[in-house]
Motif scaffolding. Sequence first.
Motif, PDB file in Angstrom:
ATOM      1  N   ALA A 253       0.825  -1.211   0.000  1.00 50.06           N
ATOM      2  CA  ALA A 253       0.000   0.000   0.000  1.00 50.06           C
ATOM      3  C   ALA A 253       0.859   1.260   0.000  1.00 50.06           C
ATOM      4  CB  ALA A 253      -0.937  -0.010   1.208  1.00 50.06           C
ATOM      5  N   CYS A 254       1.916   1.241   0.802  1.00 51.98           N
ATOM      6  CA  CYS A 254       2.828   2.393   0.825  1.00 51.98           C
ATOM      7  C   CYS A 254       3.450   2.615  -0.553  1.00 51.98           C
ATOM      8  CB  CYS A 254       3.924   2.186   1.869  1.00 51.98           C
ATOM      9  SG  CYS A 254       3.382   2.327   3.584  1.00 51.98           S
ATOM     10  N   THR A 255       3.859   1.529  -1.191  1.00 49.77           N
ATOM     11  CA  THR A 255       4.484   1.619  -2.509  1.00 49.77           C
ATOM     12  C   THR A 255       3.504   2.124  -3.552  1.00 49.77           C
ATOM     13  OG1 THR A 255       6.030  -0.173  -1.987  1.00 49.77           O
ATOM     14  CG2 THR A 255       5.657   0.299  -4.318  1.00 49.77           C
ATOM     15  N   ALA A 256       2.290   1.599  -3.520  1.00 46.15           N
ATOM     16  CA  ALA A 256       1.276   2.028  -4.491  1.00 46.15           C
ATOM     17  C   ALA A 256       0.952   3.508  -4.338  1.00 46.15           C
ATOM     18  CB  ALA A 256       0.010   1.184  -4.317  1.00 46.15           C
ATOM     19  N   PHE A 257       0.789   3.958  -3.093  1.00 46.53           N
ATOM     20  CA  PHE A 257       0.505   5.370  -2.853  1.00 46.53           C
ATOM     21  C   PHE A 257       1.677   6.237  -3.306  1.00 46.53           C
ATOM     22  CE2 PHE A 257       0.488   9.027   0.203  1.00 46.53           C
ATOM     23  CZ  PHE A 257      -0.631   9.671  -0.310  1.00 46.53           C
ATOM     24  N   ALA A 258       2.893   5.782  -3.030  1.00 46.33           N
ATOM     25  CA  ALA A 258       4.091   6.527  -3.429  1.00 46.33           C
ATOM     26  C   ALA A 258       4.189   6.671  -4.941  1.00 46.33           C
ATOM     27  CB  ALA A 258       5.343   5.840  -2.885  1.00 46.33           C
ATOM     28  N   ARG A 259       3.683   5.699  -5.669  1.00 42.00           N
ATOM     29  CA  ARG A 259       3.754   5.717  -7.127  1.00 42.00           C
ATOM     30  C   ARG A 259       2.539   6.386  -7.765  1.00 42.00           C
ATOM     31  NH1 ARG A 259       5.918  -0.572  -7.925  1.00 42.00           N
ATOM     32  NH2 ARG A 259       8.088  -0.151  -7.327  1.00 42.00           N
ATOM     33  N   GLY A 260       1.700   7.003  -6.959  1.00 47.36           N
ATOM     34  CA  GLY A 260       0.553   7.728  -7.496  1.00 47.36           C
ATOM     35  C   GLY A 260      -0.607   6.852  -7.921  1.00 47.36           C
ATOM     36  N   GLU A 261      -0.680   5.627  -7.387  1.00 47.19           N
ATOM     37  CA  GLU A 261      -1.756   4.724  -7.767  1.00 47.19           C
ATOM     38  C   GLU A 261      -3.050   4.990  -7.002  1.00 47.19           C
ATOM     39  OE1 GLU A 261      -0.539   0.612  -7.833  1.00 47.19           O
ATOM     40  OE2 GLU A 261       1.484   1.157  -8.525  1.00 47.19           O
ATOM     41  N   SER A 262      -2.986   5.846  -6.001  1.00 52.57           N
ATOM     42  CA  SER A 262      -4.197   6.295  -5.313  1.00 52.57           C
ATOM     43  C   SER A 262      -3.989   7.732  -4.873  1.00 52.57           C
ATOM     44  CB  SER A 262      -4.519   5.411  -4.103  1.00 52.57           C
ATOM     45  OG  SER A 262      -3.625   5.641  -3.041  1.00 52.57           O
ATOM     46  N   ALA A 263      -5.106   8.444  -4.727  1.00 50.05           N
ATOM     47  CA  ALA A 263      -5.029   9.843  -4.312  1.00 50.05           C
ATOM     48  C   ALA A 263      -4.849   9.971  -2.811  1.00 50.05           C
ATOM     49  CB  ALA A 263      -6.286  10.581  -4.750  1.00 50.05           C
ATOM     50  N   MET A 264      -5.371   8.975  -2.059  1.00 53.83           N
ATOM     51  CA  MET A 264      -5.372   9.053  -0.598  1.00 53.83           C
ATOM     52  C   MET A 264      -4.987   7.709   0.008  1.00 53.83           C
ATOM     53  SD  MET A 264      -8.899  11.267   0.000  1.00 53.83           S
ATOM     54  CE  MET A 264      -9.888  10.234  -1.115  1.00 53.83           C
ATOM     55  N   TYR A 265      -4.538   7.771   1.246  1.00 49.16           N
ATOM     56  CA  TYR A 265      -4.131   6.582   1.977  1.00 49.16           C
ATOM     57  C   TYR A 265      -4.511   6.821   3.442  1.00 49.16           C
ATOM     58  CZ  TYR A 265      -0.891   2.815   3.516  1.00 49.16           C
ATOM     59  OH  TYR A 265      -0.318   1.686   4.047  1.00 49.16           O
TER      60      TYR A 265
END
Length: 430
Positions: A253-265
């Motif tokens: 999840a951290c990696t996906a958020f870091a790569r712009g795969e989600s707007a929020m975490y």
Amino acid sequence: MKGRVKSAVWPAAVLAVMALSAAGCGKTSEDARTQVRMVQYKPEAVKVFEELENEFNRTHEDIKLTIESPNDAMTVLKTMFVKEEIPDIVGIGGDINYSNFLDADMFMDISDYEGLSEVKEVYLEIDKNLEFVPLKGTYAVPYAGNAAGVLYNRTMFQENGWTIPTTWQEFLDLCERIKDQGQQPLYFGFKDTWTCLAPWNAMCADLAPADICARVNRGETVFKDAYRETAEKILKLIPYAQKDPYGYSYNDACTAFARGESAMYVIGSYAVPQIKSVNPDMDIDSFVFPAADEAEQNLLNSGIDLQFSVMKACENKEAAYEVLRFLQEDQNVQKYMDAQNAVPCKEGDFELPSMLDGMLPYIREGKMADYQDHYYPAEMTVDAMIQTYLMEGDPDAFLGKFDADWKRYNRDIIRKVKEFERDGEKEGGR
């Protein structure tokens, strides 16, 4: 939660040592200085504590400070108690481990320590709420807090003209808008069950009384009523997450958020270093989870990540207090905050990391509520309960189990509360 040690079962042998004395403050070594030994539970903070130890010893000729930062510090501490190797000061979190220490009567009452007047009142109140039964006195100096809510990609928000939501409906509307634009609103790492507590705690801060666990122990209410709104609302997050959020870990999840795969975490500020390790240039900000229907009802989910308690076995209270005074000096508080991306529990004008910009008004005004899981016994495995609930979606079954398990795993505490209520402060206070 990540970065906070969960409770472990306290064996009878550990609780039996609560009356034992051990070598502590006041003992001198070959250099004739008073020895103060501290054990702190955050191994990730070992470097900053080494710096603080060195600076203290450089500036104090009559006291030598030794700070130990072991892995699995709670287990190490309990082993020390059994061996009668009790340290003088412990640095632990404001969670059920602290409650267990209090219950075992291991801490010194430090009500006369002048530095308590510099601590934000909200964090002192959080500590009082962690007492199984009300106690006379103060037993810890809250030092560093943390903040949890919603991390968001500031660049993505600016490019799309999205605005920060302040109510539950605004949050759902934002998620729908992001989804309609073909982008992913949320990302979860629910394969690691502890991450299920992140949205749960943040939503409870708005929707459940901060002392709900104590109220349940007193028989004033049940979780089936108090947690109903949180349970129903948290289910509505799942359609805005990636497919099968239970198949992805915290690191995923951290990696996906870091790569712009989600707007929020939906996670705490403690996740930022992990995210930045993937994308060092990412512009991250945060906002308080708006679970309430009215913006004025929202509270920042913030707990005590680190606090210092003096053990009863310490023979030289003044030497221990001198260590606490040193740690509370503004420059040392700031040094720790910078190293750990933490929130200071001390009043003052401290510089906070930019990822907390959206939470600053709540931090400055003390509009905070503790993590609910700080009150949960580890044996309940509430994180796994929430994960199962999110997959099955049956609030009645979930809340019914919550109440049943709470009575099962907290029966000794509930008994103590009832005894206190029956006998009054004369018997229950210390």
